[in-house]
Design a protein around this motif. Structure first.
Motif, PDB file in Angstrom:
ATOM      1  N   SER A  92      39.341  33.284   4.034  1.00  0.00           N
ATOM      2  CA  SER A  92      38.548  33.252   5.338  1.00  0.00           C
ATOM      3  C   SER A  92      37.964  34.919   5.494  1.00  0.00           C
ATOM      4  CB  SER A  92      39.257  33.133   6.654  1.00  0.00           C
ATOM      5  OG  SER A  92      39.741  31.648   6.854  1.00  0.00           O
ATOM      6  N   SER A 131      34.755  26.982   2.751  1.00  0.00           N
ATOM      7  CA  SER A 131      33.731  26.564   3.768  1.00  0.00           C
ATOM      8  C   SER A 131      34.591  25.596   4.533  1.00  0.00           C
ATOM      9  CB  SER A 131      32.694  25.852   2.926  1.00  0.00           C
ATOM     10  OG  SER A 131      31.899  24.884   3.699  1.00  0.00           O
ATOM     11  N   GLU A 132      35.571  24.883   4.101  1.00  0.00           N
ATOM     12  CA  GLU A 132      36.382  24.302   5.233  1.00  0.00           C
ATOM     13  C   GLU A 132      37.135  25.199   6.189  1.00  0.00           C
ATOM     14  OE1 GLU A 132      39.308  21.261   3.798  1.00  0.00           O
ATOM     15  OE2 GLU A 132      37.756  20.526   2.310  1.00  0.00           O
ATOM     16  N   PHE A 133      37.446  26.309   5.671  1.00  0.00           N
ATOM     17  CA  PHE A 133      37.986  27.506   6.503  1.00  0.00           C
ATOM     18  C   PHE A 133      37.063  28.374   7.316  1.00  0.00           C
ATOM     19  CE2 PHE A 133      42.541  27.600   5.545  1.00  0.00           C
ATOM     20  CZ  PHE A 133      42.784  26.720   4.330  1.00  0.00           C
ATOM     21  N   GLY A 134      35.642  27.963   7.095  1.00  0.00           N
ATOM     22  CA  GLY A 134      34.693  28.427   8.062  1.00  0.00           C
ATOM     23  C   GLY A 134      33.899  29.609   7.343  1.00  0.00           C
ATOM     24  N   LEU A 135      34.174  30.065   6.039  1.00  0.00           N
ATOM     25  CA  LEU A 135      33.537  31.000   5.459  1.00  0.00           C
ATOM     26  C   LEU A 135      32.454  30.571   4.388  1.00  0.00           C
ATOM     27  CD1 LEU A 135      33.367  33.916   4.557  1.00  0.00           C
ATOM     28  CD2 LEU A 135      35.179  33.536   3.112  1.00  0.00           C
ATOM     29  N   GLU A 136      31.058  30.608   4.774  1.00  0.00           N
ATOM     30  CA  GLU A 136      30.172  30.452   3.869  1.00  0.00           C
ATOM     31  C   GLU A 136      29.846  31.628   3.153  1.00  0.00           C
ATOM     32  OE1 GLU A 136      29.187  27.161   3.609  1.00  0.00           O
ATOM     33  OE2 GLU A 136      30.288  26.444   5.507  1.00  0.00           O
ATOM     34  N   THR A 164      35.254  37.684  19.006  1.00  0.00           N
ATOM     35  CA  THR A 164      35.517  36.259  18.943  1.00  0.00           C
ATOM     36  C   THR A 164      37.163  36.136  18.920  1.00  0.00           C
ATOM     37  OG1 THR A 164      35.592  36.292  16.515  1.00  0.00           O
ATOM     38  CG2 THR A 164      33.600  35.641  17.616  1.00  0.00           C
ATOM     39  N   THR A 193      38.245  38.516  11.285  1.00  0.00           N
ATOM     40  CA  THR A 193      37.653  37.948  12.704  1.00  0.00           C
ATOM     41  C   THR A 193      36.764  38.944  13.096  1.00  0.00           C
ATOM     42  OG1 THR A 193      40.031  37.199  13.153  1.00  0.00           O
ATOM     43  CG2 THR A 193      38.506  37.408  14.996  1.00  0.00           C
ATOM     44  N   ARG A 221      45.376  21.728   7.900  1.00  0.00           N
ATOM     45  CA  ARG A 221      45.851  23.027   8.352  1.00  0.00           C
ATOM     46  C   ARG A 221      46.764  22.822   9.504  1.00  0.00           C
ATOM     47  NH1 ARG A 221      40.720  26.655   9.408  1.00  0.00           N
ATOM     48  NH2 ARG A 221      39.531  24.856   9.242  1.00  0.00           N
ATOM     49  N   SER A 273      42.445  35.564   5.843  1.00  0.00           N
ATOM     50  CA  SER A 273      41.543  36.568   5.556  1.00  0.00           C
ATOM     51  C   SER A 273      42.434  37.314   4.201  1.00  0.00           C
ATOM     52  CB  SER A 273      40.953  37.382   6.473  1.00  0.00           C
ATOM     53  OG  SER A 273      41.685  38.324   6.849  1.00  0.00           O
TER      54      SER A 273
END
Lengths: 103, 232, 101
Positions: free
Chosen positions: B224, B170-175, B231, B227, A18, B219
């Protein structure tokens, strides 16, 4: 075997990097140069894609995004007789003689 | 300069074309020219610049024409899309209009889609998550989101987005919940997709301006979530 | 997309279709992984310029009908590792689709 640009589902374990590279001036210039050529009827965006898809697969794999654009723009301008390869060769050499070759 | 796995080529980030102006990161010109001769020109870079120079000399294109487009391109930023999303979150009537007549609504909001492409707006909900990719090239709503990020154009995203979208998110932080249906949208050249992410909880009473700060670029691609408040 | 009225449409919402398994020499935007695969028409989305001819210097006219087609991920990928209800959407020109009986 799909064509080199047809990337969906190709096996890879690579995670998605990224980090953004910093745009070089020539990349901005190449992007907008294509738009100007489009506005003058020299190449539309579908021709840009066709030109990219016709890049030799080995070059496609190793070139950067706007290097592929440069190759495609050249294909279209030469195909349409706007410029010759010889002209581009000569001018590119002059530019590199002036600005240097990457080490 | 950063190395991208998908980039084997050379980036001459320091070079400035002769007579050109120095630009900052957003592409805005500075008034001082800067040239670094120690970096050199790659083959394709030199050929692109050669073609430009030749066509200017032949009078086929005007001297400042490309710079004018560069200036216009620099106004394409993700906050354009974020404004639309924040308004859709706040104004149910606008949301319906944006979903049902996306291109007209985007144009009315002051944005002109590139290549006259059509615009489609997709809404993410607890039940459905849309995630956009262009496996064939890099189709992207640049007028609303700015130029596509390097990762969007990378071979790894283009290949993996369709086969394992949840792993990518998931790599982008979204589960995502298993019950949420994932719809991967592989872009067509004639259409551009904008995703409306879910509005975060705890934002009741927020103004459109406040909400827009939560609408991050990723997003609106669908990889993703928006926000979370508090945060950054 | 043009506002012009669509000609007679070959497909409508809910039709079961498959994508033609062909690789014409001209530029086209049908990715390999859906060729020959079965999907369902979600909707007719409008008439669009023909990018396949436009890529070869043509005007791209007349415009062609385009449909949004939904595929089951489990049908596209052997051993799809994620949720069994996941989908893939893609917009395709009419001439790439054939009706499944």
């Amino acid at each position: 075997m799909p064509a080199v640009h047809d990337r969906g589902g190709w096996p890879t374990d690579d995670s998605i990097d990224r980090e953004e590279h910093e745009w070089a001036d020539w990349e901005r210039q190449t992007q907008s140069f294509r738009t100007v050529l489009d506005s003058k009827g020299f190449m539309n965006v579908d021709e840009l894609r066709r030109g990219i898809e016709s890049i030799d697969p080995a070059e496609y794999e190793t070139s950067t995004y706007f290097e592929r654009w440069s190759a495609s723009i050249e294909t279209m301008l030469v195909e349409k007789g706007v410029l010759t390869i010889k002209e581009i060769d000569d001018r590119a050499k002059a530019l590199r003689d002036r600005w240097g070759y990457p080490s | 300069m950063s190395e991208d796995k998908d980039r084997g080529g050379f980036f001459d980030t320091g070079w400035r074309p002769s007579g050109d102006v120095h630009r900052d990161e957003d592409g805005r010109p500075h008034d001082h020219p800067g040239v670094r001769e120690d970096v050199g020109l790659g083959v394709r870079a030199s050929r692109a610049l050669a073609m430009h120079e030749l066509l200017v000399e032949k009078g086929v294109i005007g001297e400042g024409e490309v710079d004018e487009v560069i200036e216009a391109v620099s106004k394409r930023v993700p906050s354009n899309g974020a404004t639309l999303v924040a308004k859709a979150w706040s104004d149910p009537e606008f949301r319906t209009k944006l979903l049902e007549h996306p291109k007209e609504t985007v144009i009315e909001s002051g944005f002109v889609p590139e290549h006259n492409a059509d615009i489609i707006v997709l809404e993410n909900t607890p039940e459905v998550q849309h995630m956009v990719v262009c496996t064939l090239c890099s189709c992207y709503p640049t007028q609303l989101l700015g130029p596509p990020p390097d990762w969007y154009k990378s071979f790894s995203y283009r290949s993996r987005a369709v086969t394992e979208p949840r792993a990518v998110m998931s790599e982008f932080g979204l589960e995502l919940d298993e019950k949420t249906e994932v719809r991967v949208v592989d872009s067509n050249s004639e259409l551009r997709f904008l995703v409306i992410p879910r509005r975060p909880d705890g934002t009741d009473g927020w103004s459109e301006e406040q909400l827009a700060t939560l609408v991050n670029r990723n997003s609106m691609i669908g990889v993703s979530a928006a926000t979370e408040p508090g945060t950054d | 997309m043009s506002a012009a009225a669509a000609p007679k449409l070959e497909f409508s919402q809910g039709d079961r279709v498959h994508v033609k398994d062909m690789t014409p020499a001209n530029h086209h935007r049908t990715p390999w992984y859906i060729k020959g695969r079965r999907g369902v028409v979600l909707e007719f989305i409008g008439m669009y310029v023909n990018s396949e001819t436009r890529a070869h210097g043509d005007s791209g006219m007349p415009e062609l009908p385009m449909y949004r087609v939904e595929f089951e991920q489990t049908h596209l990928w052997f051993d799809y590792p994620e949720s069994q209800s996941d989908k893939l959407w893609i917009d395709l020109y009419e001439h790439w689709l054939e009706r499944d009986e």
